[in-house]
Scaffold this active site. Sequence first.
Site, short mmCIF file in Angstrom:
data_model
loop_
_atom_site.label_atom_id
_atom_site.label_comp_id
_atom_site.label_asym_id
_atom_site.label_seq_id
_atom_site.Cartn_x
_atom_site.Cartn_y
_atom_site.Cartn_z
N GLU A 216 -0.95 4.28 -3.35
CA GLU A 216 -0.41 4.90 -2.29
C GLU A 216 -0.42 3.91 -0.95
OE1 GLU A 216 -1.09 9.06 -1.29
OE2 GLU A 216 -2.63 8.90 -2.71
N LYS B 280 -0.31 6.03 2.51
CA LYS B 280 -1.34 6.93 2.98
C LYS B 280 -2.26 6.50 4.08
CE LYS B 280 -4.84 9.59 0.52
NZ LYS B 280 -5.61 9.86 -0.75
N GLU C 212 -8.21 4.12 0.77
CA GLU C 212 -7.42 5.61 0.46
C GLU C 212 -6.17 4.84 -0.18
OE1 GLU C 212 -8.08 8.34 0.14
OE2 GLU C 212 -9.82 8.87 1.45
#
Length: 439
Positions: A271, A274, A282
Amino acid sequence: MLRENGIQKVKLFDADYDTLKALGKSGIEVMVGMPNDLLAPIAGSMKAAEKWVSENVSSHLSTNNVNIRYVAVGNEPFLATYNGTFLRTTYPALQNVQAALIKAGISNQVKATVPLNADVYESPNGLPSAGDFRADIHDFVLQIVKLLSDNGAPFTVNIYPFISLYIDPNFPVDYAFFDGNASPVNDGGTNYNNMFDANHDTLVWALQKNGFGNLPVIIGEIGWPTDGDRNANLDYARRFNQGFMSHVSGGKGTPMRPGPIDAYLFSLIDEDAKSIQPGNFERHWGVFYFDGQPKYTLNLGTTNSGLVPARGVQELEKKWCILKPDAKLTDPQVAPTVSYACSLGDCTSLGYQTSCGSLDSQGNISYAYNSYYQIHNQLDSACKFQGLATVTRSDPSVGSCKFSIQIKPYYGAAAHRLSSIEKTLCSILFLVLFLWTTQ
């Protein structure tokens, strides 16, 4: 890609219409998600709950033939870092969603649950048998547990040994994995050789102490990131995820819960947008890169080989944006342009002991520029940076540090809502979690 990898169940963090429609007639079981920002309005209005269930569950079951099995009401709403923001709205929201499912006549097929972080329970001495729900949220959790039990729904918990290693430099590394190399933790004669089993059984003890020892447990998230931290790398991710798959595939379960374990592996793909508030890692939980290519060899036990890549994904031209060779590092525009590029691009692979940690200053700047350039679909205007940047057709990747190439823009038939396949992935499919079950 999900079907070719033998994935039978997925977990979404929202109820995106196009995603759910795409899963229709696939046979893939779905847990659909309700984001935390909807908890308050759903908690405050039965009509809002009924509307949400009608639009995001019932219609997909009947019209699009989506095999929805669960509704995830919120996502880790009791996380300590939320400081109680969702403490008083989660249970009422769960109540209203459950009532809406009953009213719609689908409560036997679709169960409502609340994915909670493992920080909702604790053990004062570190042993599973001393486990109980945190004192400050004890009653709030028990409300949820009772409602889950009354309606035949599972307790859903997210367990992350990586996070324990990330926040505690003294955490025994081997205990995070499943190799059997760690010094076991003895709990009244029961040995725990890995953190997952111990954490899982701390929850089971907490449930048992409060009168719900038989409540089913689903692992809503578990996984290991591949970049953005010194412990986030391909080797550790492969070691953990393969170890976990082997651990659960035998069907032995844990000391307190022998038998099959249901667990969603986090996550499908990276991602790149994110929030990195918890850490740069993350953006790197995926077992696939953003273009659908496997990061490493992983045997899920569902195919004859490893992970099967996405087919037919087309890249843009092989060109990159880099710092001009004759640019001076002392130029006063270097720092602000890099800051700008990283704020709108993704520079989480830069840093100490990351995949691009060995780049020199020029390499770091070029990486930032290229990230911005690729995310903006290689527009000429995205490789200016006050005259400091230039486009090259010579791949600047070095060793483990890969300078990415964006994939070709994809435009839906209805409206140009999404500018690229990557944005489609990052807004939708990155929310998909695998679920493997040994049943």
